[in-house]
Motif scaffolding. Structure first.
Motif, mmCIF file in Angstrom:
data_model
loop_
_atom_site.group_PDB
_atom_site.id
_atom_site.type_symbol
_atom_site.label_atom_id
_atom_site.label_comp_id
_atom_site.label_asym_id
_atom_site.label_seq_id
_atom_site.Cartn_x
_atom_site.Cartn_y
_atom_site.Cartn_z
ATOM 1 N N ALA A 26 50.155 31.877 36.207
ATOM 2 C CA ALA A 26 48.920 31.620 35.438
ATOM 3 C C ALA A 26 48.069 32.571 35.208
ATOM 4 O O ALA A 26 47.996 33.680 36.053
ATOM 5 C CB ALA A 26 48.272 30.297 36.343
ATOM 6 N N SER A 27 46.847 32.369 34.487
ATOM 7 C CA SER A 27 45.973 33.494 34.384
ATOM 8 C C SER A 27 44.895 33.206 34.970
ATOM 9 O O SER A 27 44.281 32.114 35.037
ATOM 10 C CB SER A 27 45.782 33.515 32.835
ATOM 11 O OG SER A 27 44.822 34.467 32.528
ATOM 12 N N ALA A 28 44.010 34.152 35.286
ATOM 13 C CA ALA A 28 42.770 33.681 36.096
ATOM 14 C C ALA A 28 41.639 33.661 34.992
ATOM 15 O O ALA A 28 40.500 33.154 35.509
ATOM 16 C CB ALA A 28 42.373 35.038 36.900
ATOM 17 N N PRO A 66 44.467 33.692 28.331
ATOM 18 C CA PRO A 66 45.422 34.509 28.835
ATOM 19 C C PRO A 66 45.454 35.834 28.259
ATOM 20 O O PRO A 66 46.076 36.873 29.140
ATOM 21 C CB PRO A 66 46.955 33.881 28.809
ATOM 22 C CG PRO A 66 46.524 32.317 28.710
ATOM 23 C CD PRO A 66 44.995 32.406 27.767
ATOM 24 N N ALA A 67 44.959 36.205 27.065
ATOM 25 C CA ALA A 67 44.900 37.437 26.538
ATOM 26 C C ALA A 67 43.968 38.379 27.231
ATOM 27 O O ALA A 67 44.266 39.679 27.264
ATOM 28 C CB ALA A 67 44.422 37.327 25.119
ATOM 29 N N TRP A 68 43.075 37.795 28.039
ATOM 30 C CA TRP A 68 42.305 38.856 28.857
ATOM 31 C C TRP A 68 43.001 39.452 30.086
ATOM 32 O O TRP A 68 42.436 40.332 30.592
ATOM 33 C CB TRP A 68 41.041 37.920 29.253
ATOM 34 C CG TRP A 68 40.046 37.893 28.137
ATOM 35 C CD1 TRP A 68 39.627 36.684 27.603
ATOM 36 C CD2 TRP A 68 39.201 38.928 27.793
ATOM 37 N NE1 TRP A 68 38.723 37.211 26.659
ATOM 38 C CE2 TRP A 68 38.419 38.161 26.681
ATOM 39 C CE3 TRP A 68 38.878 40.243 28.148
ATOM 40 C CZ2 TRP A 68 37.540 39.123 26.109
ATOM 41 C CZ3 TRP A 68 38.096 41.002 27.441
ATOM 42 C CH2 TRP A 68 37.468 40.363 26.434
ATOM 43 N N ASP A 69 44.399 38.790 30.330
ATOM 44 C CA ASP A 69 44.979 39.569 31.344
ATOM 45 C C ASP A 69 45.448 40.746 30.992
ATOM 46 O O ASP A 69 45.603 41.771 31.665
ATOM 47 C CB ASP A 69 46.121 38.589 31.794
ATOM 48 C CG ASP A 69 46.105 37.444 32.566
ATOM 49 O OD1 ASP A 69 45.044 37.458 33.129
ATOM 50 O OD2 ASP A 69 46.766 36.616 32.800
ATOM 51 N N PHE A 70 45.615 41.041 29.577
ATOM 52 C CA PHE A 70 45.793 42.379 28.891
ATOM 53 C C PHE A 70 44.629 43.294 28.819
ATOM 54 O O PHE A 70 44.490 44.139 28.909
ATOM 55 C CB PHE A 70 46.687 42.029 27.856
ATOM 56 C CG PHE A 70 47.021 43.341 26.910
ATOM 57 C CD1 PHE A 70 47.814 44.465 27.357
ATOM 58 C CD2 PHE A 70 46.196 43.687 25.938
ATOM 59 C CE1 PHE A 70 48.131 45.553 26.719
ATOM 60 C CE2 PHE A 70 46.560 44.919 25.103
ATOM 61 C CZ PHE A 70 47.285 45.565 25.623
ATOM 62 N N PHE A 71 43.715 42.440 28.124
ATOM 63 C CA PHE A 71 42.384 43.269 27.533
ATOM 64 C C PHE A 71 41.556 43.650 28.585
ATOM 65 O O PHE A 71 40.845 44.767 28.510
ATOM 66 C CB PHE A 71 41.666 42.254 26.582
ATOM 67 C CG PHE A 71 42.418 42.287 25.232
ATOM 68 C CD1 PHE A 71 42.694 43.361 24.463
ATOM 69 C CD2 PHE A 71 42.760 41.038 24.968
ATOM 70 C CE1 PHE A 71 43.160 43.178 23.203
ATOM 71 C CE2 PHE A 71 43.446 40.806 23.585
ATOM 72 C CZ PHE A 71 43.611 41.857 22.805
ATOM 73 N N LEU A 109 38.406 45.484 40.238
ATOM 74 C CA LEU A 109 38.001 44.606 39.369
ATOM 75 C C LEU A 109 39.259 43.988 38.710
ATOM 76 O O LEU A 109 39.779 42.850 38.684
ATOM 77 C CB LEU A 109 37.004 44.775 38.468
ATOM 78 C CG LEU A 109 35.683 44.918 38.926
ATOM 79 C CD1 LEU A 109 34.783 45.767 37.947
ATOM 80 C CD2 LEU A 109 35.052 43.786 39.368
ATOM 81 N N ALA A 110 40.118 44.786 38.077
ATOM 82 C CA ALA A 110 41.188 44.588 37.453
ATOM 83 C C ALA A 110 42.402 43.880 38.239
ATOM 84 O O ALA A 110 43.096 42.714 37.773
ATOM 85 C CB ALA A 110 41.715 45.747 36.605
ATOM 86 N N LEU A 111 42.668 44.345 39.350
ATOM 87 C CA LEU A 111 43.877 44.034 39.950
ATOM 88 C C LEU A 111 43.362 42.716 40.906
ATOM 89 O O LEU A 111 44.388 42.000 40.895
ATOM 90 C CB LEU A 111 44.083 45.021 41.065
ATOM 91 C CG LEU A 111 44.840 46.378 40.651
ATOM 92 C CD1 LEU A 111 45.256 47.296 41.850
ATOM 93 C CD2 LEU A 111 46.227 45.941 40.012
ATOM 94 N N SER A 112 42.241 42.431 41.156
ATOM 95 C CA SER A 112 41.810 41.135 42.018
ATOM 96 C C SER A 112 42.090 40.081 40.967
ATOM 97 O O SER A 112 42.431 39.043 41.489
ATOM 98 C CB SER A 112 40.569 41.585 42.476
ATOM 99 O OG SER A 112 39.508 41.486 41.215
ATOM 100 N N PHE A 113 41.722 40.325 39.780
ATOM 101 C CA PHE A 113 41.915 39.260 38.706
ATOM 102 C C PHE A 113 43.265 39.000 38.448
ATOM 103 O O PHE A 113 43.817 37.880 37.733
ATOM 104 C CB PHE A 113 40.983 39.317 37.569
ATOM 105 C CG PHE A 113 39.623 39.100 38.094
ATOM 106 C CD1 PHE A 113 38.925 37.943 38.669
ATOM 107 C CD2 PHE A 113 38.566 40.115 37.834
ATOM 108 C CE1 PHE A 113 37.779 37.924 39.220
ATOM 109 C CE2 PHE A 113 37.352 40.109 38.530
ATOM 110 C CZ PHE A 113 37.022 38.857 39.204
ATOM 111 N N ALA A 114 44.240 40.178 38.452
ATOM 112 C CA ALA A 114 45.615 40.138 38.134
ATOM 113 C C ALA A 114 46.351 39.336 38.903
ATOM 114 O O ALA A 114 47.568 38.930 38.482
ATOM 115 C CB ALA A 114 46.139 41.385 37.627
#
Length: 121
Positions: free
Chosen positions: A53-55, A59-64, A112-117
């Motif tokens: 699942a995406s945070a 889900p596109a924000w998982d990349f952006f 920031l990026a890893l915690s939401f990934a």
């Protein structure tokens, strides 16, 4: 009248670090990602969940989002190479400010990026 051209700005060399960091935090406030595992859409009562699942709502924000965080670090590094960043400073002061700006932006972007990934994985 004093000539202020010799005195460097306190934020010289730190503009992209400060402004970019604030913009990333503002973006996170607007996106309102999931912060706890229990709030993930795939959380089924177990700690691990089913994964995938995406945070974020999209889900596109998982990349952006990590891409924007990486872009922020690149802009901070590029700013450190500008001559205006070093004007009126000693070599030691310039290197210390550059090191702090780059390391702070790298640490913050990874945090920031890893915690939401990984929150809903």
């Amino acid at each position: 009248m004093e000539d202020d051209h010799d005195r460097p700005s306190p934020l010289s060399g730190l503009w992209s670090c400060v402004v970019g960091g604030l913009l990333l935090v503002l973006l996170l406030i607007v996106l309102d990602p999931v912060l706890r595992v229990e709030d993930c859409p795939n959380h089924g009562g177990s700690f691990s969940g089913s994964g995938g699942a995406s945070a974020f709502a999209d889900p596109a924000w998982d990349f952006f989002f990590p891409l924007l965080a990486l872009g922020w670090v690149v802009l901070v590094v590029m700013e450190q190479a500008l001559p205006v960043t070093w004007r009126g400073r000693s070599r030691l002061e310039g290197w210390v400010r550059a090191g702090v700006a780059v390391m702070a932006s790298m640490a913050a972007s990874c945090l920031l990026a890893l915690s939401f990934a990984v929150v809903c994985r």
